[in-house]
Design a protein around this motif. Sequence first.
Motif: not given
Length: 305
Positions: A203-208, A210-215, A290-298, A302-305
Motif C-alpha cells: 500500500e505504501l508503494a501504491r500511495r507514495w 513515484p516519490e517513495v518506493t517500498a520493498t 492493504a487499504r483496510e490495514l492502512w486506514n485501520r493503522s492510521a 491517531g493519524l488521518p488515513s
Amino acid sequence: MGARGRRLPRLRRVPAQDRPGDPGRPGRAEALSGDGPVVVVTGASDGIGAAAARRLHRGGARVVLVGRSPEKTAAVAADLPGARWTTVDLGRLDDVRRLAAELAELSGIDVLVHNAGASFARRELTVDGHERTAQVDHLAPYLLTRLLEEPLRASRARVVTTSSFMHWVGGSRRGHLLDGTGPYLATRAYARAKWCNVLFTRELARRWAPEVTATCFDPGAVATSFGAASGGITGLAFRTPLTAFMRTPAQGADTLVWLATAEEGWRNGRHHADRSPTWTALSARDDVRARELWNRSARLVGLPS
C-alpha cells in the motif's frame, strides 16, 4: 558527558577513536558529513540490523543506527567512523514520535530501513493499549514512516522492511485486521505482524509512488538473539542445535543491503528473498486488505488515513 542508563535525547556522533562499548556523547542532528546516501536502520544494535549497517557504511553510506539498548547501539556505532546513533522504544508511540522529530532534523533520508522486530511469549498490551507484537513490528514502523513522509518524499527515498516467510500463516479476514480477538499464540501473532509488513509495503508503494518506493524481504532463518528470545515454536527452534544450519546475520542482511543500494532488479511494492522478487500469500496481495490495514493503522496511531 556519559549517557549510560538513560534514554538519549539526540542523535549521537561517535568519533572514530571511541572504544566499542562507549555509550557516546551528546550531539546535534546537523547534516551528516560526507556525500553518501543517508540510511536509517532500526534494530541496528545486533543481528541483521548491525550487519547491514556495517556493510552499508563500508559502501559509503552515511548511517544512522537506531536501537533499543544505548550500550549495544553505541558499541556498533563506535566501529563505524562518523555514524550517528539514537534509541527508541517501539512499545511507546510517543517515543516513536520523538524519534521521527529527531530524524526529520537530518538534511534528508535516502533509505529508511524498518528492521526492528520482536515476538513475545505471552499476550501483552503496550502503554498505548495495543498488543505488543503488533505495535512493535507493524504499528510503530507505520507511524514512523507516516511522520517522515515529507523528508522521504523530498529525497525520493526507499523504505525497506524486514518481513518473513512466516507471513504465509499470518493472514486475517477482511474487516478483522488488527482486531486482536481470539486466543493468543506467539507464533501466530508474529506471523500476522509480518503479514502486515507485506501489505503495508504494497500500500505504501501504491500511495507514495513515484516519490517513495517500498520493498520488503525475507532474510531466511537467521541465528540471532532475536530468534532465541522469541515466543512460541519460533523461539523453540532457535534454542536447539538447528541454529548451526541457519544463516549468519551477515547472510541474512544481504538482501536488505541489496534493496537499499541496487539500481535495479528489485520491484516496488514487492516482497523479496535472496535478491529476487518472490511470491507471497494470496491474502498479502489483496489491495482491499492493504487499504483496510492502512486506514485501520492510521486510526490506531491517531493519524488521518
